[in-house]
Design a protein around this motif. Structure first.
Motif, mmCIF file in Angstrom:
data_model
loop_
_atom_site.group_PDB
_atom_site.id
_atom_site.type_symbol
_atom_site.label_atom_id
_atom_site.label_comp_id
_atom_site.label_asym_id
_atom_site.label_seq_id
_atom_site.Cartn_x
_atom_site.Cartn_y
_atom_site.Cartn_z
ATOM 1 N N LEU A 18 -81.828 27.555 -5.880
ATOM 2 C CA LEU A 18 -82.428 28.816 -5.440
ATOM 3 C C LEU A 18 -81.495 29.574 -4.511
ATOM 4 O O LEU A 18 -81.506 30.795 -4.461
ATOM 5 C CB LEU A 18 -83.765 28.550 -4.737
ATOM 6 C CG LEU A 18 -84.882 28.008 -5.625
ATOM 7 C CD1 LEU A 18 -86.088 27.644 -4.766
ATOM 8 C CD2 LEU A 18 -85.264 28.994 -6.705
ATOM 9 N N VAL A 62 -82.615 30.711 -12.870
ATOM 10 C CA VAL A 62 -83.746 30.774 -11.944
ATOM 11 C C VAL A 62 -84.736 31.857 -12.383
ATOM 12 O O VAL A 62 -85.940 31.619 -12.463
ATOM 13 C CB VAL A 62 -83.270 31.027 -10.491
ATOM 14 C CG1 VAL A 62 -84.445 31.335 -9.581
ATOM 15 C CG2 VAL A 62 -82.505 29.828 -9.972
ATOM 16 N N PHE A 63 -84.231 33.048 -12.701
ATOM 17 C CA PHE A 63 -85.117 34.126 -13.134
ATOM 18 C C PHE A 63 -85.824 33.784 -14.438
ATOM 19 O O PHE A 63 -86.995 34.094 -14.619
ATOM 20 C CB PHE A 63 -84.351 35.445 -13.271
ATOM 21 C CG PHE A 63 -84.154 36.158 -11.968
ATOM 22 C CD1 PHE A 63 -85.215 36.428 -11.126
ATOM 23 C CD2 PHE A 63 -82.889 36.564 -11.586
ATOM 24 C CE1 PHE A 63 -85.034 37.085 -9.918
ATOM 25 C CE2 PHE A 63 -82.694 37.227 -10.376
ATOM 26 C CZ PHE A 63 -83.766 37.487 -9.550
ATOM 27 N N LYS A 65 -86.646 30.789 -15.513
ATOM 28 C CA LYS A 65 -87.676 29.790 -15.203
ATOM 29 C C LYS A 65 -88.902 30.467 -14.585
ATOM 30 O O LYS A 65 -90.038 30.190 -14.944
ATOM 31 C CB LYS A 65 -87.114 28.736 -14.259
ATOM 32 C CG LYS A 65 -88.084 27.644 -13.907
ATOM 33 C CD LYS A 65 -87.470 26.610 -13.016
ATOM 34 C CE LYS A 65 -88.489 25.548 -12.648
ATOM 35 N NZ LYS A 65 -87.924 24.498 -11.808
ATOM 36 N N TRP A 66 -88.667 31.377 -13.637
ATOM 37 C CA TRP A 66 -89.784 32.064 -12.991
ATOM 38 C C TRP A 66 -90.551 32.945 -13.967
ATOM 39 O O TRP A 66 -91.761 33.057 -13.883
ATOM 40 C CB TRP A 66 -89.286 32.908 -11.834
ATOM 41 C CG TRP A 66 -88.909 32.110 -10.618
ATOM 42 C CD1 TRP A 66 -89.133 30.785 -10.406
ATOM 43 C CD2 TRP A 66 -88.250 32.589 -9.453
ATOM 44 N NE1 TRP A 66 -88.624 30.417 -9.182
ATOM 45 C CE2 TRP A 66 -88.093 31.497 -8.575
ATOM 46 C CE3 TRP A 66 -87.765 33.830 -9.081
ATOM 47 C CZ2 TRP A 66 -87.471 31.635 -7.339
ATOM 48 C CZ3 TRP A 66 -87.139 33.958 -7.841
ATOM 49 C CH2 TRP A 66 -87.009 32.866 -6.996
ATOM 50 N N SER A 67 -89.868 33.583 -14.893
ATOM 51 C CA SER A 67 -90.547 34.501 -15.815
ATOM 52 C C SER A 67 -91.433 33.759 -16.799
ATOM 53 O O SER A 67 -92.359 34.332 -17.359
ATOM 54 C CB SER A 67 -89.530 35.376 -16.555
ATOM 55 O OG SER A 67 -88.745 34.600 -17.438
ATOM 56 N N GLN A 69 -93.268 31.183 -15.955
ATOM 57 C CA GLN A 69 -94.414 30.572 -15.240
ATOM 58 C C GLN A 69 -95.494 31.580 -14.989
ATOM 59 O O GLN A 69 -95.424 32.701 -14.958
ATOM 60 C CB GLN A 69 -93.943 29.976 -13.913
ATOM 61 C CG GLN A 69 -93.030 28.809 -14.154
ATOM 62 C CD GLN A 69 -92.556 28.156 -12.860
ATOM 63 O OE1 GLN A 69 -92.870 28.590 -11.759
ATOM 64 N NE2 GLN A 69 -91.805 27.096 -12.989
#
Length: 69
Positions: A18, A62-63, A65-67, A69
């Motif tokens: 992160l 990272v982006f 993975k977040w998108s 969820q």
């Protein structure tokens, strides 16, 4: 530096750090990326030009993975 290391203590092995979100556009902090990554276990690139590519890839991971969820 210590805060960025602490932020990634819970990051699973093989996952993008992160901290890459913070250091990617900060040239002073980017110079310390090897130290941040080393504290978490992943190998940081040693080549002068490679860290930016690695950081860009980590940020995308990272982006992504977040998108999902």
């Amino acid at each position: 530096m210590r805060v960025l290391i602490l932020v990634d203590e819970a990051t699973a092995s093989g996952q993008a750090l992160l901290a890459s979100l913070v250091v990617v556009d900060d040239t002073q902090l980017r110079a310390h990326y090897q130290e941040i990554a080393g504290a978490q276990g992943p190998e940081a690139p040693q080549d002068e030009g490679e860290p930016r590519d690695v950081l860009d890839a980590d940020v995308q991971q990272v982006f992504s993975k977040w998108s999902r969820q």
